[in-house]
Scaffold this motif. Structure first.
Motif, PDB file in Angstrom:
ATOM      1  N   LEU A  30       0.824  -1.198   0.000  1.00  0.00           N
ATOM      2  CA  LEU A  30       0.000   0.000   0.000  1.00  0.00           C
ATOM      3  C   LEU A  30       0.867   1.260   0.000  1.00  0.00           C
ATOM      4  N   LEU A  31       1.927   1.240   0.808  1.00  0.00           N
ATOM      5  CA  LEU A  31       2.830   2.394   0.855  1.00  0.00           C
ATOM      6  C   LEU A  31       3.442   2.663  -0.513  1.00  0.00           C
ATOM      7  N   LEU A  32       3.890   1.609  -1.183  1.00  0.00           N
ATOM      8  CA  LEU A  32       4.499   1.781  -2.500  1.00  0.00           C
ATOM      9  C   LEU A  32       3.490   2.274  -3.522  1.00  0.00           C
ATOM     10  N   PHE A  33       2.255   1.817  -3.406  1.00  0.00           N
ATOM     11  CA  PHE A  33       1.196   2.290  -4.306  1.00  0.00           C
ATOM     12  C   PHE A  33       0.929   3.783  -4.082  1.00  0.00           C
ATOM     13  N   VAL A  34       0.872   4.197  -2.816  1.00  0.00           N
ATOM     14  CA  VAL A  34       0.647   5.611  -2.508  1.00  0.00           C
ATOM     15  C   VAL A  34       1.807   6.466  -3.018  1.00  0.00           C
ATOM     16  N   LEU A  35       3.035   6.011  -2.783  1.00  0.00           N
ATOM     17  CA  LEU A  35       4.203   6.753  -3.261  1.00  0.00           C
ATOM     18  C   LEU A  35       4.195   6.869  -4.785  1.00  0.00           C
ATOM     19  N   THR A  36       3.834   5.791  -5.459  1.00  0.00           N
ATOM     20  CA  THR A  36       3.764   5.827  -6.923  1.00  0.00           C
ATOM     21  C   THR A  36       2.709   6.817  -7.391  1.00  0.00           C
ATOM     22  N   SER A  37       1.539   6.803  -6.748  1.00  0.00           N
ATOM     23  CA  SER A  37       0.446   7.702  -7.138  1.00  0.00           C
ATOM     24  C   SER A  37       0.808   9.165  -6.893  1.00  0.00           C
ATOM     25  N   VAL A  38       1.378   9.447  -5.713  1.00  0.00           N
ATOM     26  CA  VAL A  38       1.708  10.836  -5.367  1.00  0.00           C
ATOM     27  C   VAL A  38       2.806  11.369  -6.281  1.00  0.00           C
ATOM     28  N   THR A  39       3.870  10.582  -6.476  1.00  0.00           N
ATOM     29  CA  THR A  39       4.956  11.061  -7.340  1.00  0.00           C
ATOM     30  C   THR A  39       4.495  11.175  -8.789  1.00  0.00           C
ATOM     31  N   ILE A 108      10.429   4.822  -8.759  1.00  0.00           N
ATOM     32  CA  ILE A 108       9.419   4.207  -7.898  1.00  0.00           C
ATOM     33  C   ILE A 108       8.433   3.390  -8.729  1.00  0.00           C
ATOM     34  N   LEU A 109       8.085   3.865  -9.922  1.00  0.00           N
ATOM     35  CA  LEU A 109       7.164   3.133 -10.794  1.00  0.00           C
ATOM     36  C   LEU A 109       7.754   1.783 -11.197  1.00  0.00           C
ATOM     37  N   VAL A 110       9.034   1.770 -11.567  1.00  0.00           N
ATOM     38  CA  VAL A 110       9.684   0.514 -11.957  1.00  0.00           C
ATOM     39  C   VAL A 110       9.698  -0.460 -10.782  1.00  0.00           C
ATOM     40  N   VAL A 111      10.051   0.042  -9.582  1.00  0.00           N
ATOM     41  CA  VAL A 111      10.068  -0.812  -8.392  1.00  0.00           C
ATOM     42  C   VAL A 111       8.666  -1.354  -8.113  1.00  0.00           C
ATOM     43  N   PHE A 112       7.659  -0.503  -8.224  1.00  0.00           N
ATOM     44  CA  PHE A 112       6.278  -0.909  -7.969  1.00  0.00           C
ATOM     45  C   PHE A 112       5.839  -2.011  -8.933  1.00  0.00           C
ATOM     46  N   LEU A 113       6.143  -1.847 -10.219  1.00  0.00           N
ATOM     47  CA  LEU A 113       5.732  -2.843 -11.216  1.00  0.00           C
ATOM     48  C   LEU A 113       6.478  -4.161 -11.036  1.00  0.00           C
ATOM     49  N   LEU A 114       7.798  -4.071 -10.795  1.00  0.00           N
ATOM     50  CA  LEU A 114       8.580  -5.294 -10.595  1.00  0.00           C
ATOM     51  C   LEU A 114       8.104  -6.046  -9.362  1.00  0.00           C
ATOM     52  N   ARG A 115       7.895  -5.314  -8.258  1.00  0.00           N
ATOM     53  CA  ARG A 115       7.490  -5.948  -7.010  1.00  0.00           C
ATOM     54  C   ARG A 115       6.072  -6.498  -7.094  1.00  0.00           C
ATOM     55  N   ILE A 148      -1.623 -13.375 -12.331  1.00  0.00           N
ATOM     56  CA  ILE A 148      -1.441 -11.941 -12.123  1.00  0.00           C
ATOM     57  C   ILE A 148      -2.498 -11.441 -11.147  1.00  0.00           C
ATOM     58  N   ARG A 149      -2.042 -10.738 -10.104  1.00  0.00           N
ATOM     59  CA  ARG A 149      -2.948 -10.194  -9.095  1.00  0.00           C
ATOM     60  C   ARG A 149      -2.797  -8.684  -9.012  1.00  0.00           C
ATOM     61  N   LEU A 150      -3.905  -8.016  -8.751  1.00  0.00           N
ATOM     62  CA  LEU A 150      -3.865  -6.568  -8.598  1.00  0.00           C
ATOM     63  C   LEU A 150      -3.110  -6.215  -7.321  1.00  0.00           C
ATOM     64  N   PRO A 151      -2.248  -5.196  -7.379  1.00  0.00           N
ATOM     65  CA  PRO A 151      -1.516  -4.793  -6.169  1.00  0.00           C
ATOM     66  C   PRO A 151      -2.466  -4.341  -5.068  1.00  0.00           C
ATOM     67  N   VAL A 152      -2.014  -4.459  -3.840  1.00  0.00           N
ATOM     68  CA  VAL A 152      -2.697  -4.011  -2.628  1.00  0.00           C
ATOM     69  C   VAL A 152      -3.881  -4.925  -2.293  1.00  0.00           C
ATOM     70  N   ILE A 153      -4.882  -5.012  -3.204  1.00  0.00           N
ATOM     71  CA  ILE A 153      -6.065  -5.815  -2.895  1.00  0.00           C
ATOM     72  C   ILE A 153      -5.831  -7.302  -3.184  1.00  0.00           C
TER      73      ILE A 153
END
Length: 325
Positions: A30-39, A108-115, A148-153
């Motif tokens: 969730l933190l990484l998703f928020v950081l990706t969205s804000v940035t 951050i986007l690359v990290v979010f997608l890879l993770r 493939i699963r949606l992040p966070v949820i």
């Protein structure tokens, strides 16, 4: 905007600090998703508003300087003091609050997608999977092996491989889904699984085992008996401690686990019928693992991914790049 950015960074530091000292549970996805969205919002604002505004201001400075020089030249003044290039560069310079937000967005986007969709690192905190995984192992988890699963949820949107007996799987702990656990899949939906007198049975058939001698558990500083066990088409090592015989009983903190009526507990052990969409998990360190024998089944929606490699162990470099099933 600089003040707002400062407040956001202060909130981030406070959140991470409280997470580190154990004041609250963190949800890194969730933190990484928020950081990706804000940035991303900062990046879009920089690309379509702030950067064009800076370029326009710099161009306005150049145009005004050119007009001033033309006016002075018309008056017969050909030599004009003043170099506007430093001022132009200062107008074009990105402020710190954009450099530390919009500038970080691609990383951050690359990290979010890879993770989220490729691989995620985890650290082994306990000895429940010894000897396959040791305390301190840093492992990689394949995020797309089971779909493939949606992040966070964590909702699966594309199916891939089925979960198989013997897989080493990372999942959200049923008692606290903010915590990730790692165990081995002992039984899949529809199986009848028994763990009786320190022996595993699947659908009435004992899982084949071969003695492998003793194993020194460095964390517990004791020797345990090691066996090679086969689940499906996979072989793996397990540890058994003969003097640790005990009666298993459900001890889930929040009460009876879902489908607990599918299980029978006796002095010999436990027998369960695995319901649809659920899995029965065991630790390889059989007498030192709190697993499905105690807190029940893992539902499909809790699956995180399939563990496959140790990529680092700072206390034992021989473990680096160890692959396992």
């Amino acid at each position: 905007m600089s003040a707002l950015t400062g407040v956001l960074y202060a909130a981030l530091v406070a959140y991470l600090g409280g997470w580190y000292v154990g004041r609250w549970s963190g949800n890194f996805a969730l933190l990484l998703f928020v950081l990706t969205s804000v940035t991303m919002l900062y990046w879009l604002a920089e690309r379509f508003h702030f950067a064009p505004a800076r370029r326009a201001a710099a161009q306005n400075l150049v145009d005004n300087d050119a007009k001033r020089r033309e006016t002075l030249a018309a008056q017969g003044i050909s030599r004009v003091d003043g170099d506007i290039e430093p001022a132009r560069q200062q107008l074009l310079q990105q402020p710190w609050w954009l450099d530390w937000t919009a500038g970080l967005f691609p990383v951050i986007l690359v990290v979010f997608l890879l993770r989220s969709f490729v691989a995620e690192p985890f650290k082994i905190p306990s000895g429940s999977m010894v000897p396959t995984l040791l305390v301190g192992d840093l492992i990689l988890v394949n995020k797309f092996h089971y779909g493939i699963r949606l992040p966070v949820i964590n909702k699966r949107i594309i199916a891939n491989n089925d979960v198989k007996r013997g897989d080493v799987m990372v999942f959200r702990y049923p008692e606290d889904t903010s915590t990730d656990f790692i165990k081995r899949v002992a039984a899949i939906p529809g199986d009848e699984v028994s763990y009786l007198n320190q022996k595993l049975y699947i659908n009435g058939q004992a899982a084949p085992v071969q003695p492998q001698g003793n194993f020194y558990d460095e964390d517990a500083r004791v020797y345990r008996q090691r066996f090679l066990e086969k689940l499906g088409d996979k072989e793996h090592q397990i540890l058994v401690q003969p003097d640790a015989l005990r009666m298993f009983r459900p001890d889930r903190a929040d009460g009876p686990f879902p489908f607990q009526e599918n299980c029978r507990y006796t002095v010999e052990g436990v027998t369960c019928k695995v319901p649809a969409g659920h899995y029965f998990m065991l630790g390889d360190n059989r007498d030192n693992s709190r697993d499905s024998r105690f807190w029940g089944f893992v539902p499909d929606e809790n699956i995180v991914g399939k563990a496959f490699m140790v990529w680092m162990n700072f206390g034992n470099l021989k473990r680096v790049f160890t692959f396992f099933d």
